[in-house]
Design an enzyme around this catalytic site. Structure first.
Site, mmCIF file in Angstrom:
data_model
loop_
_atom_site.group_PDB
_atom_site.id
_atom_site.type_symbol
_atom_site.label_atom_id
_atom_site.label_comp_id
_atom_site.label_asym_id
_atom_site.label_seq_id
_atom_site.Cartn_x
_atom_site.Cartn_y
_atom_site.Cartn_z
ATOM 1 N N PHE A 13 0.817 -1.204 0.000
ATOM 2 C CA PHE A 13 0.000 0.000 0.000
ATOM 3 C C PHE A 13 0.852 1.255 0.000
ATOM 4 O O PHE A 13 1.799 1.379 0.783
ATOM 5 C CB PHE A 13 -0.881 0.054 1.256
ATOM 6 C CG PHE A 13 -1.972 -0.963 1.284
ATOM 7 C CD1 PHE A 13 -3.215 -0.693 0.734
ATOM 8 C CD2 PHE A 13 -1.747 -2.196 1.870
ATOM 9 C CE1 PHE A 13 -4.219 -1.643 0.764
ATOM 10 C CE2 PHE A 13 -2.750 -3.148 1.905
ATOM 11 C CZ PHE A 13 -3.985 -2.878 1.349
ATOM 12 N N ASP A 14 0.475 2.198 -0.851
ATOM 13 C CA ASP A 14 0.820 3.586 -0.586
ATOM 14 C C ASP A 14 -0.013 4.006 0.624
ATOM 15 O O ASP A 14 -1.147 3.554 0.794
ATOM 16 C CB ASP A 14 0.472 4.454 -1.791
ATOM 17 C CG ASP A 14 0.435 5.916 -1.432
ATOM 18 O OD1 ASP A 14 1.489 6.446 -1.063
ATOM 19 O OD2 ASP A 14 -0.648 6.513 -1.491
ATOM 20 N N CYS A 15 0.531 4.850 1.462
ATOM 21 C CA CYS A 15 -0.198 5.251 2.667
ATOM 22 C C CYS A 15 -0.925 6.578 2.489
ATOM 23 O O CYS A 15 -2.130 6.686 2.723
ATOM 24 C CB CYS A 15 0.768 5.341 3.857
ATOM 25 S SG CYS A 15 -0.052 5.730 5.427
ATOM 26 N N THR B 26 -4.015 7.251 0.078
ATOM 27 C CA THR B 26 -4.737 5.984 -0.033
ATOM 28 C C THR B 26 -5.381 5.602 1.285
ATOM 29 O O THR B 26 -6.580 5.320 1.350
ATOM 30 C CB THR B 26 -3.780 4.872 -0.495
ATOM 31 O OG1 THR B 26 -3.130 5.269 -1.703
ATOM 32 C CG2 THR B 26 -4.531 3.564 -0.733
#
Length: 240
Positions: free
Chosen positions: A10-12, A15
């Site tokens: 995941f991009d944080c 997102t």
């Protein structure tokens, strides 16, 4: 098919964490104090390219200093003074940025089926503050501080891919930003899913225009929708 994957990276910010709200909460009162009537969207648009430029030109700079430098450059662009206190306020604000309302529940659901990995453009200390808002223990965390560069640099995705290969993981990348994530993931051949948080708003906000065409493997408007598709009733399902 989601059963083709056993790990999600995941991009944080953008997102899982609402970085636009967090940045705007600092830029808005600064602009108002100067008498500016610029909207949040206009402020974010002015800011976006400056952060990307600083991160590209200073790849080993820790993220709080990237934020501060980008803020000063934004002020120069808009002809609004940025004090040291202003710059420090943005630089230290990451732990205060809110999680999207659906992030924690979606991650908890996804953790039933997948290993969860973070690939983020921040430093370890800043991410630790955000992680407390997300309510899960990630199986692996890769930050810009660890890599010595910022997305969309290919090196960040190479490090992610190397880890997945070492662990024997079949990886799907999940992100909002086409510029920071989907374009470089596509170049690496890493399949990705777009969490299109800005689907109901025009423009790019705090994320620069990718300027190239990219086609993620799937698109969802929220983490809740993605989690429902990936783990329907507690079991993996087909990609939308």
């Amino acid at each position: 098919m989601f059963e083709d994957f056993d790990a999600l990276s995941f991009d944080c910010y953008g997102t899982l964490i609402d970085w636009e709200a967090g940045i705007a909460d600092v830029l808005r009162p600064w602009a108002r104090a100067s008498g500016s009537s610029l909207s949040d969207e206009e402020l974010l648009l002015a800011y976006a390219d400056e952060e990307a430029r600083v991160a590209r030109e200073e790849p080993e700079m820790l993220y709080p200093f990237v934020l501060a430098a980008a803020f000063r450059a934004t002020g120069a662009k808009l002809n609004i003074p940025v004090t040291d206190d202003d710059a420090a306020r943005l630089g230290t604000s990451v732990p205060d940025w809110p999680a999207f309302p659906d992030s924690a529940a979606a991650l908890k659901r996804l953790a039933e089926q997948f290993k969860l990995i973070i690939l983020s453009n921040v430093d370890r200390q800043s991410f630790a503050g955000s992680n407390r808002r997300l309510g899960v223990d990630f199986d692996h965390i890769v930050t810009a501080q660890d890599v010595g560069s910022y997305k969309p640099a290919a090196r960040n995705f190479d490090v992610l891919a190397e880890y997945a290969d070492q662990q024997g993981l079949r990886l799907l990348h999940v992100a909002q930003s086409l510029f920071h994530d989907h374009v470089p993931a596509s170049r690496l051949g890493l399949p990705s899913v777009w969490i299109n948080r800005r689907h109901d708003r025009p423009g790019w906000g705090a994320t620069p225009d990718p300027k190239v065409s990219v086609q993620p493997a799937g698109e969802f408007h929220s983490m809740a929708d993605f989690a429902e598709a990936a783990v329907p009733n507690g079991s993996p399902g087909p990609m939308a």
